[in-house]
Write a protein that holds these residues in place. Structure first.
Motif, short mmCIF file in Angstrom:
data_model
loop_
_atom_site.label_atom_id
_atom_site.label_comp_id
_atom_site.label_asym_id
_atom_site.label_seq_id
_atom_site.Cartn_x
_atom_site.Cartn_y
_atom_site.Cartn_z
N ILE A 390 -3.17 7.16 14.12
CA ILE A 390 -4.39 7.38 13.31
C ILE A 390 -4.03 8.13 12.03
CG2 ILE A 390 -6.57 8.63 13.22
CD1 ILE A 390 -6.84 7.94 16.23
N ARG A 391 -3.18 9.16 12.18
CA ARG A 391 -2.75 9.91 11.00
C ARG A 391 -2.07 8.97 9.99
NH1 ARG A 391 0.82 12.42 7.81
NH2 ARG A 391 2.15 10.65 8.23
N ASP A 392 -1.15 8.15 10.50
CA ASP A 392 -0.44 7.23 9.61
C ASP A 392 -1.41 6.27 8.93
OD1 ASP A 392 1.78 8.48 10.45
OD2 ASP A 392 2.43 6.91 11.84
N TYR A 393 -2.38 5.80 9.70
CA TYR A 393 -3.33 4.84 9.12
C TYR A 393 -4.09 5.48 7.97
CZ TYR A 393 -7.05 1.46 8.57
OH TYR A 393 -7.91 0.53 8.03
N VAL A 394 -4.62 6.68 8.19
CA VAL A 394 -5.41 7.32 7.13
C VAL A 394 -4.53 7.57 5.91
CG1 VAL A 394 -6.78 9.33 6.51
CG2 VAL A 394 -7.02 8.34 8.77
N GLU A 395 -3.30 7.99 6.13
CA GLU A 395 -2.45 8.32 5.00
C GLU A 395 -2.07 7.08 4.19
OE1 GLU A 395 1.87 9.92 5.13
OE2 GLU A 395 0.58 11.66 4.92
N THR A 396 -1.87 5.96 4.86
CA THR A 396 -1.36 4.78 4.14
C THR A 396 -2.43 3.75 3.82
OG1 THR A 396 -0.78 3.81 6.26
CG2 THR A 396 0.97 4.98 5.09
N GLU A 397 -3.46 3.63 4.62
CA GLU A 397 -4.38 2.51 4.45
C GLU A 397 -5.67 2.84 3.70
OE1 GLU A 397 -3.51 -0.57 5.33
OE2 GLU A 397 -1.59 0.24 6.04
N ILE A 398 -5.97 4.12 3.52
CA ILE A 398 -7.19 4.44 2.78
C ILE A 398 -6.86 4.40 1.28
CG2 ILE A 398 -9.05 6.14 2.45
CD1 ILE A 398 -9.07 4.97 5.22
N THR A 399 -6.84 3.22 0.75
CA THR A 399 -6.57 3.06 -0.68
C THR A 399 -7.66 2.18 -1.27
OG1 THR A 399 -5.11 1.25 -0.09
CG2 THR A 399 -4.08 3.36 -0.62
N ASP A 400 -8.03 2.47 -2.51
CA ASP A 400 -9.16 1.79 -3.15
C ASP A 400 -10.35 1.71 -2.20
OD1 ASP A 400 -7.86 1.35 -5.56
OD2 ASP A 400 -6.82 -0.40 -4.72
N TRP A 401 -10.58 2.80 -1.56
CA TRP A 401 -11.60 2.82 -0.50
C TRP A 401 -12.88 3.41 -1.07
CZ3 TRP A 401 -14.78 5.74 2.66
CH2 TRP A 401 -15.05 5.23 3.93
N PRO A 402 -13.90 2.59 -1.28
CA PRO A 402 -15.12 3.11 -1.91
C PRO A 402 -15.97 3.88 -0.91
CG PRO A 402 -15.34 0.77 -1.50
CD PRO A 402 -13.99 1.15 -0.98
N GLY A 403 -16.00 5.19 -1.03
CA GLY A 403 -16.81 6.01 -0.14
C GLY A 403 -17.99 6.60 -0.89
N THR A 404 -18.64 7.58 -0.29
CA THR A 404 -19.77 8.20 -0.99
C THR A 404 -19.27 9.22 -2.02
OG1 THR A 404 -19.97 10.03 0.56
CG2 THR A 404 -21.17 8.03 1.10
N GLY A 405 -18.07 9.75 -1.81
CA GLY A 405 -17.58 10.80 -2.70
C GLY A 405 -16.75 10.25 -3.85
N GLY A 406 -16.48 8.97 -3.87
CA GLY A 406 -15.66 8.39 -4.92
C GLY A 406 -14.81 7.28 -4.33
N VAL A 407 -13.90 6.74 -5.15
CA VAL A 407 -12.99 5.71 -4.64
C VAL A 407 -11.69 6.40 -4.24
CG1 VAL A 407 -11.76 3.59 -5.16
CG2 VAL A 407 -14.04 3.98 -6.11
N PHE A 408 -11.44 6.47 -2.94
CA PHE A 408 -10.32 7.25 -2.41
C PHE A 408 -9.01 6.46 -2.47
CE2 PHE A 408 -14.06 9.09 -0.49
CZ PHE A 408 -13.81 10.45 -0.52
N ASN A 409 -7.94 7.16 -2.84
CA ASN A 409 -6.60 6.60 -2.81
C ASN A 409 -5.67 7.62 -2.17
OD1 ASN A 409 -6.24 3.93 -4.03
ND2 ASN A 409 -7.33 4.89 -5.74
N ILE A 410 -5.62 7.61 -0.86
CA ILE A 410 -4.85 8.64 -0.17
C ILE A 410 -3.38 8.24 -0.15
CG2 ILE A 410 -4.47 9.73 2.08
CD1 ILE A 410 -7.39 9.89 2.36
N SER A 411 -2.54 9.23 -0.39
CA SER A 411 -1.10 8.98 -0.32
C SER A 411 -0.46 10.16 0.38
CB SER A 411 -0.53 8.85 -1.73
OG SER A 411 -0.69 10.07 -2.40
N ALA A 412 0.84 10.06 0.61
CA ALA A 412 1.54 11.13 1.32
C ALA A 412 1.47 12.44 0.53
CB ALA A 412 2.99 10.74 1.57
N ASP A 413 1.33 12.35 -0.80
CA ASP A 413 1.28 13.56 -1.61
C ASP A 413 -0.12 14.09 -1.81
OD1 ASP A 413 3.97 13.12 -2.05
OD2 ASP A 413 3.55 11.86 -3.81
N ASP A 414 -1.12 13.28 -1.54
CA ASP A 414 -2.49 13.68 -1.85
C ASP A 414 -3.40 13.26 -0.70
OD1 ASP A 414 -4.88 14.37 -2.85
OD2 ASP A 414 -4.82 13.06 -4.61
N HIS A 415 -3.80 14.22 0.11
CA HIS A 415 -4.64 13.89 1.26
C HIS A 415 -6.13 13.96 0.95
CE1 HIS A 415 -1.60 14.13 4.81
NE2 HIS A 415 -1.32 13.19 3.95
#
Lengths: 441, 369, 331
Positions: A390-415
């Motif tokens: 689950i941790r790996d999924y959130v870190e790598t797969e939440i990209t260009d993810w349109p949420g309520t707070g903005g469009v998220f682009n999670i990476s290993a450097d920016d959680h």
């Protein structure tokens, strides 16, 4: 003498009975009050989820033979009571809403069906309680992922426990320290709320457009207020803006002695770092003492309370806010719009018309990540492996993810994965928030 | 005023000693049993499963830590007749001394050679106790010369000031990181170890916490039964009479306040190494009130009341959290709070001497039958 | 004799030196922010406004403490109930619009809170009347927790608003003499406090019931012999304390955003104010309230609001250390 004592004793028991009856009545009455509106007990939610799952499974039997896999659990902790309740209640409501929506469970990519249970607990805005509850969720309930922490202090107390147990924790509190420690990303921790730095960046841009170079910074004496001040210091100076006066106040203040210092400092604008009711009160005081200055708020004030508590005073103030507050006025091309409208419609229907706040949105983003990660898992009975996946999924797969707070682009450097454009800019007008993009400044 | 009725039924010294010894052994046995169940029991008969998830192992550790605080508070309340409304702040002093001097050692110019020694945190525990005791002495000495509720007010003020110092960071910051971490607090407190033997996972830490609690109880029992203890009881019964008997009441009261502050600080250090994060929240006025409530529920005039009072409060809260829902249909955190308040009122009305007194009564009745 | 005089003068000198030191520190800190007379004047105005509220709450503490010996931690809950009842009643159409609506709601709220105060006493203090004072204090803590919890269920977590008395709208009328900002509501608070103090003093001095209450506070057993029922006096004291708390909450409501947990802070400050006066004297409680308000606001003005309570409690401890045990009650 003994007789009198016995009598007194009889008296006491009579009173005990009365008190018990009163207590039961009170509790029962409150239970009725809340039925079907906002509050549903954790137990209630979970049993519903379990029941629904079995019925879904049963009805599915007639169509295709389902494979029932491990039951998934999401641990959710918010501050439903205590000083954080203004934030925690919409968060918990959102969790209950999603628990209901997920009652049917999820089916993994390998076609195995899993029930999903959301265990919702209240830390009473107390950091130690929060830590205890998170321990309980990890060790006793063996949850797969945590969505926890309304207040920064609480989230920071929970974080080391999640790290030690090696389970992903998605925080709904905003402090940067939750996801970063001395410049290093904390691998097991994520958060969904925008940074206060994002707010400060907007404020600096707006102040520049006004040509104001000296401001009075008024912040609530708390983790949030202090963090907004630090962010402002970081962003205002490079933009050529000096903080001529900084003053703090308490949420429940009736008089604002800081206004004296603000008056004396001769600043050109007022910036407020607080959440309602404090932000409403201090804005009102600023209007009384410094009637000619523009007032700029921060994104902690992005809920309807800010306006309803002091409608006259906050009229005309501007602040950076999540787009949830003006979703309907966004252009259709905006990637977030569909999700925002969906959330607003669901939340309003579920709570029977409770006002929308961005805090519920933070919970929605966090839970949706957790839910998405769960539905991506292949059947795996090993809890530790699931937690890591689950941790790996959130870190790598939440990209260009349109949420309520903005469009998220999670990476290993920016959680967190947002920049300051995740926020919009609004103005309070006619008792509501209207979009106030930089082109209108 | 219900003064504890020690005088009325004092068995001979040897019998009392034996009873105490039995009590300590039985209690320690119980504690060890729970620890063993957690570690060894096949198929899991641990405390959490035995109680249907109401008492978790984590709760057991918390009970142990808070017991140490409440033993000290009981000495102060039950035996010296004084209330402290700032006890959580002494608890906080221990926690913050341990947390600051381990996680901020580099900022404070303490070399890694020293700060990475295994005995450094242990030294800090003693240092925290000394600091808390010193603060208590400075405040208590002038205040305790006065009669009445003055100590309550002074400790209330002291408690609030100390928490403000925690969250306002002494008003300074060193470099980019401030010393107390402000509202967010500190995290990354190391686990305790002896040499290279880690006192973690929690199953090991549990024994340390309870060892401290039980030693604390034994020391308190000794104190109560010593010459000073008798002086203290005399003092609670009738301060004026005690003074005429030549007891320096102020000095005794200060001494108990200092001891109770040291108990609290010791527990605070253990708490910091348990949670590995500290923030100002758990040390404020509300927490101090809760400690007083625990002491009162257990029975103020009884050292043994401490573990029972702490356990009763924590367990009732957990029970309400887990079972109130099924009792009244629906309940959120809000109903729990109401029910907790009402329970507290009921306990105080019907068991003013505390849970332990009721237990004693019950066992006496059972024995005589 | 001479030694006594010497002691007295030296004590006076010490006191004067203390006051001078405080003034000097405030002046020094203030000068860093270019404070002039106008700024100090503003802080004093704010201090008196805040202090008047504390004084009202403190009067409630004194009432209960003198008659029953209990520090009533539920006092803050009465403040919250007074404010929130008024808000809710004002919002119902039944009480009418505008200023009349406000007056009717306020009166009803005071009555309701008073009834709750008496009921609380009958249900929780009466059955435990023979217990240790400490036990009774803890009972009031339980009552506070329960009432606050009920308020959270009934009113929710959001803050409310009450229009100011003068304008009957959200924005208050403001006087600006010599560049100061004085809100009309602050004057209402002050006037209410003075009125409540005067009425209470007259009541205790001139009426039979008041005298009975005072008798009870001096010696409970003796007053019982004189045919006074201490238990009833206790209920009356709680009722009066609840009414005072409710009044404080109501006049305070337009200045703040009443919310279910406002009682803890304000109750604590009221207690401190009462403690400064030794918990047994009405005028001293008023003085304590005003002193606390002034210290808080001056301290917050010249330093940080976060450090305000440090100064407030240092003053408390200093006042306590003055150490004169006051003999009389209701001086």
């Amino acid at each position: 003498m003994k007789e009198a004592k016995r009598q007194a004793k009889g008296h006491r028991w009579w009173r005990l009975g009365l008190l018990t009856v009163v207590m039961l009545l009170v509790v029962a009455a409150c239970g009725d009050d809340d039925a079907g509106t906002t509050t549903t007990a954790a137990e209630e939610t979970t049993t519903t989820a379990a029941e629904e799952t079995t019925t879904t499974a049963a009805s599915a039997t007639t169509e295709a033979p389902p494979v029932e896999g491990t039951a998934y659990k999401i641990g959710f902790v918010a501050s439903e009571t205590g000083p954080g309740s203004g934030l925690g209640v919409p968060e918990a409501n959102t969790a209950r809403m999603l628990a209901e929506q997920w009652a049917g469970g999820v089916t993994g990519p390998d076609g195995v069906h899993h029930s999903v249970e959301v265990i919702i607990l209240d830390d009473e805005s107390n950091a130690d309680n929060g830590a205890a509850l998170v321990t309980r969720l990890i060790e006793e309930d063996q949850v797969d992922v945590l969505v926890a922490g309304t207040l920064s202090g609480n989230a920071l107390a929970m974080a080391p426990i999640a790290e030690e147990a090696m389970i992903a924790m998605i925080s709904m509190a905003s402090s940067r320290g939750i996801i970063e420690s001395e410049g290093q990303t904390r691998p097991w921790l994520f958060k969904t709320p925008q940074d206060n730095q994002h707010s400060a960046a907007w404020q600096a841009e707006y102040l520049n457009s006004l040509g104001v170079t000296s401001v009075c910074y008024l912040y609530e004496n708390g983790a949030y207020g202090q963090d907004t001040l630090n962010s402002a210091k970081q962003f205002f100076e490079p933009a050529g803006i000096t903080i001529a006066f900084e003053g703090s106040f308490e949420r429940t203040d009736t008089e604002f002695p800081i206004m004296t210092g603000a008056q004396a400092s001769g600043c050109g604008a007022v910036v407020v770092g607080s959440i309602p009711p404090g932000s409403s009160s201090v804005t009102q005081a600023a209007r009384e003492f410094l009637p000619d200055l523009p007032i700029i708020g921060g994104h902690g004030s992005c809920n309807s309370q800010y306006i309803s508590l002091a409608p006259d005073a906050v009229e005309g103030t501007v602040l950076p806010c999540g787009k949830l507050l003006f979703a309907d006025t966004l252009p259709d091309s905006d990637p977030q719009k569909a999700n925002l409208l969906q959330y607003i419609a669901d939340y309003t229907a579920f709570t029977g018309g409770e006002p929308i706040s961005t805090f519920g949105g933070h919970a929605w983003d966090a839970l949706m990540w957790a839910g998405e990660a769960l539905s991506s898992l292949e059947e795996n009975a090993d809890l530790d492996a699931r937690r890591a996946a689950i941790r790996d999924y959130v870190e790598t797969e939440i990209t260009d993810w349109p949420g309520t707070g903005g469009v998220f682009n999670i990476s290993a450097d920016d959680h967190l994965g947002l920049d300051y454009t995740g926020l919009g800019f609004v103005k309070v007008q006619d008792g509501g928030y209207i979009n106030f993009p930089s082109s209108d400044w | 005023m219900t003064a504890p009725d020690f005088v009325a039924e004092t068995p001979p010294v040897s019998a009392r000693r034996r009873a105490t010894l039995y009590g300590v052994v039985a209690f320690s046995g119980f504690v060890v049993l729970i620890g063993l169940l957690q570690q060894l029991a096949p198929g899991g008969f641990d405390i959490s499963r035995l109680t249907g998830g109401v008492i978790t192992f984590d709760t057991m550790v918390r009970i142990g830590i808070l017991t140490t605080v409440v033993v000290g508070l009981n000495l102060l309340m039950g035996y010296a007749g004084q209330v402290s409304l700032g006890q959580a702040a002494f608890f906080g002093i221990g926690a913050y001394v341990s947390a600051i001097l381990t996680t901020r050692a580099d900022v404070l110019g303490i070399g890694a050679g020293l700060a990475n020694q295994w005995w450094w945190p242990w030294l800090l525990i003693v240092g925290g106790m000394a600091l808390a005791g010193g603060v208590a002495y400075l405040v208590g000495r002038p205040i305790l010369k006065l009669h009445g509720h003055y100590l309550a007010m002074a400790t209330l003020g002291l408690g609030i000031i100390i928490v403000i110092v925690f969250r306002e960071n002494f008003g300074y910051s060193l470099g980019s990181r401030n010393i107390t971490g402000g509202f967010d607090g500190l995290y990354g407190v190391p686990r305790l170890r002896i040499g290279s033997f880690d006192l973690w996972p929690v199953e090991r830490y549990y024994y340390l916490v309870w060892l401290v609690a039980i030693v604390g109880i034994v020391l308190a029992l000794n104190l109560v039964r010593s010459r000073s203890g008798r002086a203290l009881r005399a003092l609670h019964g009738n301060e004026l009479a005690a003074e005429t008997l030549g007891i320096d009441t102020a000095r005794f009261k200060v001494r108990v306040l200092v001891i109770s502050a040291m108990y609290a600080s010791l527990a605070g250090s253990l708490f910091a190494h348990f949670r590995v994060a500290v923030s100002p929240g758990p040390f404020g006025f509300a927490a101090s009130l809760e400690l007083v409530v625990m002491a009162a529920v257990g029975g103020m005039a009884s050292v043994w009341g401490a573990p029972f009072g702490v356990a009763a409060v924590l367990v009732v809260r957990e029970l309400l959290r887990t079972h109130l829902g099924s009792l009244v249909g629906e309940a959120g955190g809000q109903q729990e709070v109401v029910a907790f308040g009402l329970m507290l009122v009921l306990i105080m009305i019907f068991m003013p001497e505390g849970v332990i007194a009721r237990l004693k009564q019950a066992t006496r009745r059972w024995r005589s039958e | 004799m001479l030694a006594l005089i010497e002691k007295r003068t030296s004590r006076l000198a010490l006191k004067a030196a203390g006051v001078l030191l405080v003034v000097a520190v405030i002046w020094l800190l203030g000068s860093r922010q270019n404070f002039g007379l106008q700024q100090y004047g503003q802080l004093v105005v704010a201090g008196i406004g805040t202090g008047a509220v504390y004084a009202l709450v403190a009067l409630g503490f004194v009432m209960v403490f003198t008659v029953t010996g209990i520090i009533n931690f539920a006092q803050g809950a009465f403040v919250m109930l007074g404010a929130l009842f008024t808000v809710t009643l004002y919002e119902t159409p039944f009480t009418g619009e505008g200023r009349t609506g406000l007056i009717i709601s306020a009166l009803l709220a005071v009555v309701l809170t008073t009834v709750i105060g008496v009921v609380v006493e009958r249900l929780t203090i009466l059955p435990a009347r023979n217990a240790d004072p400490l036990t009774l204090i803890i009972i009031t803590v339980g009552v506070y927790i329960a009432i606050q919890g009920l308020a959270l269920i009934y009113w929710g977590h959001a803050g409310r608003t009450l229009p100011s008395f003068t304008t009957a709208t959200g924005s208050d009328s403001i006087f600006r003499p010599w560049g100061l900002v004085i809100k009309a509501q602050t004057l209402w608070v002050l006037a209410t406090m003075v009125l409540a103090f005067a009425v209470l003093s007259l009541f205790l001095d001139k009426t039979m019931l008041g005298k009975a209450l005072r008798a009870c506070s001096v010696n409970r057993d003796a007053s019982r012999l004189m045919g006074i029922n201490p238990s009833r006096m206790s209920a009356i004291a709680f009722g009066i304390a609840a009414a005072l708390g409710a009044v404080a909450g109501i006049v305070l409501a337009p200045l703040t955003k009443p919310v279910y947990d406002m009682g803890l802070t304000i109750g604590l400050k009221g207690f401190v104010a009462a403690a400064m006066g030794g918990l047994i004297s009405l005028p001293a409680a008023v003085g304590g309230g005003l002193l606390l308000g002034l210290v808080e606001n001056l301290a917050a003005g010249v330093t940080k609001a976060g450090l305000r309570d440090v100064f407030a409690f240092i003053v408390l401890i200093a006042v306590l250390l003055r150490g004169r045990s006051r003999a009389g009650r209701f001086q």
